[in-house]
Design an enzyme around this catalytic site. Structure first.
Site, PDB file in Angstrom:
ATOM      1  N   LYS A  72       0.854  -1.187   0.000  1.00 40.67           N
ATOM      2  CA  LYS A  72       0.000   0.000   0.000  1.00 40.67           C
ATOM      3  C   LYS A  72       0.884   1.228   0.000  1.00 40.67           C
ATOM      4  O   LYS A  72       1.938   1.244   0.664  1.00 40.67           O
ATOM      5  CB  LYS A  72      -0.903  -0.035   1.249  1.00 40.67           C
ATOM      6  CG  LYS A  72      -1.939   1.087   1.320  1.00 40.67           C
ATOM      7  CD  LYS A  72      -2.865   0.889   2.518  1.00 40.67           C
ATOM      8  CE  LYS A  72      -3.914   1.983   2.629  1.00 40.67           C
ATOM      9  NZ  LYS A  72      -4.850   1.760   3.761  1.00 40.67           N
ATOM     10  N   SER A 147      -9.762   1.831   2.713  1.00 42.58           N
ATOM     11  CA  SER A 147      -8.854   2.596   1.873  1.00 42.58           C
ATOM     12  C   SER A 147      -7.829   1.725   1.135  1.00 42.58           C
ATOM     13  O   SER A 147      -7.216   2.198   0.188  1.00 42.58           O
ATOM     14  CB  SER A 147      -8.132   3.645   2.709  1.00 42.58           C
ATOM     15  OG  SER A 147      -7.307   3.024   3.678  1.00 42.58           O
ATOM     16  N   SER A 171     -10.031  -0.544   6.892  1.00 40.53           N
ATOM     17  CA  SER A 171      -9.429  -0.402   5.561  1.00 40.53           C
ATOM     18  C   SER A 171      -8.725  -1.618   4.984  1.00 40.53           C
ATOM     19  O   SER A 171      -8.375  -1.596   3.812  1.00 40.53           O
ATOM     20  CB  SER A 171      -8.449   0.762   5.569  1.00 40.53           C
ATOM     21  OG  SER A 171      -9.146   1.943   5.357  1.00 40.53           O
TER      22      SER A 171
HETATM   23  N1  GLN Z   1     -13.107   4.147   6.131  1.00 44.00           N
HETATM   24  C1  GLN Z   1     -12.581   4.585   7.395  1.00 44.00           C
HETATM   25  C2  GLN Z   1     -12.176   6.029   7.265  1.00 44.00           C
HETATM   26  O1  GLN Z   1     -12.477   6.603   6.293  1.00 44.00           O
HETATM   27  C3  GLN Z   1     -11.430   3.711   7.794  1.00 44.00           C
HETATM   28  C4  GLN Z   1     -10.214   4.008   7.027  1.00 44.00           C
HETATM   29  C5  GLN Z   1      -9.060   3.149   7.440  1.00 44.00           C
HETATM   30  O2  GLN Z   1      -9.221   2.102   8.048  1.00 44.00           O
HETATM   31  N2  GLN Z   1      -7.880   3.625   7.102  1.00 44.00           N
HETATM   32  O3  GLN Z   1     -11.565   6.579   8.103  1.00 44.00           O
END
Ligand code: GLN
Length: 479
Positions: A72, A147, A171
């Protein structure tokens, strides 16, 4: 068959017996990437030459010798770009390896490319990337989740054997569920965060995205363990996870939290998850209804605490310490102002503003400190549930992959994508998502298994037993 379709475990065996060479895997992956990456756009950067050169030198006697892994784009790997899919980090090259990256390197892994993500890991659809959207390999008109959507799409689409992601509120697990692969968020402190660009430090964990549970266990074994550079890492001795798969769930007490089966959720997702619960029962596990009563507050608590931490963590991207600098600033204030307003996208700005607000004088008690208290209650919810059961079984996401563009104008609706994953980050528990079915229109559905703190072995054993008696993991996405 292309080696891109094989699991990490199988490639590892074939590499160590010298039946294949790492370069064969890299070449096959590059061929797949050549045909499908244009549509999927899982990567923000691929260095073919470097991957092939590393493959030539790979030592197949090492545990991950010659296995290509995608990272990532928020994990520092020496000399490679690390953009967090943000304009503000355009041109930045990592000056060191994150501990997770260094551990994989030490185990012999090679790196194939950098995967797309929501900018600074803020989002649930990978649509918040400044470097373009990623499409779901099961349906290219739909989001891959986020994400870590690039990592999930790469693994599901056979463009990578395995990938690392990061999980602050879901994410890793949510994109794994939406793309039909396996995503593990370890217990907080299991894997060092050193070299992971911080979003919300008290919630962030790195973890693997893979095609099988066994592959997940192999990577966790390489990644886990104390790191003097991250004093939140746990001190226990390194473990090899799933070294003796039992293949059984006999006697396991599986808790079904009643707050995780919501009226508005997709009936197909609910049916698939209940079907999985039934499989556990049929195979000797006992199902127990449990309650995690503070669940309805989790999203609010998360968006206060995560944004508060993000506002502090992202202060370093100011065009001076980190990040691209605005050209020809009038004065220092203009430099800060323009570097940040030109460099960050709308979701990141929204969160910095919200986070600054909840920490500001006069509001910190009402929001930040109150949220911390509720976080404690959420943690107690899990502790008391785990006196009645060994694992919790829930859906990973309330619905399968939604269409691209459906929620970009409605951040609150987007935030709901993580209702079932966020609490475990707040409480620190480890959890896995694995495929448990498909909708009528052939979209994957994810099952989440949550463990007590440092209960990864339990999670992996149960997940592996379930996975091996189903063939969801073998299905190929059509894109
Ligand atoms: N979707 C969640 C957010 O927008 C979690 C994101 C994540 O786990 N990095 O913060």
């Amino acid at each position: 068959m292309s080696l891109a379709h094989e699991t990490l475990a199988s490639l590892r065996r074939r590499l160590s017996s010298k039946e294949i060479h790492s370069r064969d895997i890299v070449k096959d992956l590059l061929t797949e990437i050549g045909t499908r990456e244009k549509t999927v756009h899982a990567f923000t950067h691929i260095d073919e030459k470097a991957a092939l050169a590393a493959a030539e030198k790979a030592d197949s006697s090492l545990p991950l010798g010659g296995i290509p892994i995608a990272l990532k784009d928020n994990l520092n790997a020496l000399g490679d770009p690390c953009t967090c899919s943000s304009k503000i980090l355009e041109g930045y090259k990592a000056p060191y390896d994150a501990t997770a990256v260094a551990r994989l390197r030490q185990a012999g892994a090679i790196f194939l490319g950098r995967t797309n993500m929501d900018e600074f890991a803020m989002g649930s659809s990978t649509e918040n990337s400044a470097l373009g959207i990623t499409r779901n390999p099961w349906d290219s008109t739909r989001i891959p989740g986020g994400s870590s959507g690039g990592s999930a799409a790469a693994v599901a689409g056979r463009l990578a054997i395995a990938a690392l992601g990061s999980d602050t509120g879901g994410s890793i697990r949510q994109p794994a569920a939406l793309c039909g692969c396996v995503g593990l968020k370890p217990t907080y402190g299991r894997i060092s965060r050193y070299g992971l660009v911080a979003f919300a430090s008290s919630l962030d964990q790195i973890g693997p995205l893979t095609r099988t549970v066994e592959d997940s266990a192999i990577l966790l074994s390489a990644l886990a363990g104390h790191d003097p550079r991250d004093n939140t890492t746990d001190l226990r001795k390194p473990e090899t996870f799933l070294s003796k798969p039992t293949g059984s769930v006999q006697g396991l007490r599986v808790g079904l939290p009643k707050e995780y089966f919501l009226p508005g959720m997709s009936p197909e997702a609910e049916a698939a998850v209940r079907g999985a619960a039934h499989w556990f029962e049929k195979n000797g596990a006992t199902l127990v209804e449990v309650s995690l009563p503070h669940t309805p507050a989790a999203i609010a608590v998360y968006y206060i605490l995560a944004t508060a931490e993000a506002s502090a963590n992202l202060a370093r991207f100011d065009g001076v310490r980190y990040g691209r600098r605005a050209v020809e600033p009038k004065d220092l204030l203009d430099l800060y102002h323009r570097s940040r307003s030109e460099g960050f996208g709308p979701e990141v700005k929204r969160r910095i503003i919200l986070g600054t607000f909840v920490l500001s004088q006069g509001y910190a008690d009402a929001y930040y400190r109150k949220a911390q208290k509720v976080r404690g209650l959420l943690r107690q919810d899990f502790e008391s549930a785990f006196t009645k059961c060994d694992l919790l079984l829930t859906p990973t996401s309330p619905e399968p992959a939604f269409p691209l563009g459906e929620r970009t104008q409605d951040p609150l609706k987007m935030y709901l994508a993580d209702v079932f994953t966020i609490s475990t980050n707040l409480a620190g528990n480890g959890a896995i998502s694995l495929p448990c079915g498909f909708t009528k229109s052939n979209l994957p559905i994810g099952l989440q298994l949550i463990g007590p703190h440092f209960g990864e072995e339990k999670i992996l054993q149960a997940a592996h037993a379930y996975e091996q008696s189903h063939d969801f993991w073998k299905r190929m996405p059509p894109v």
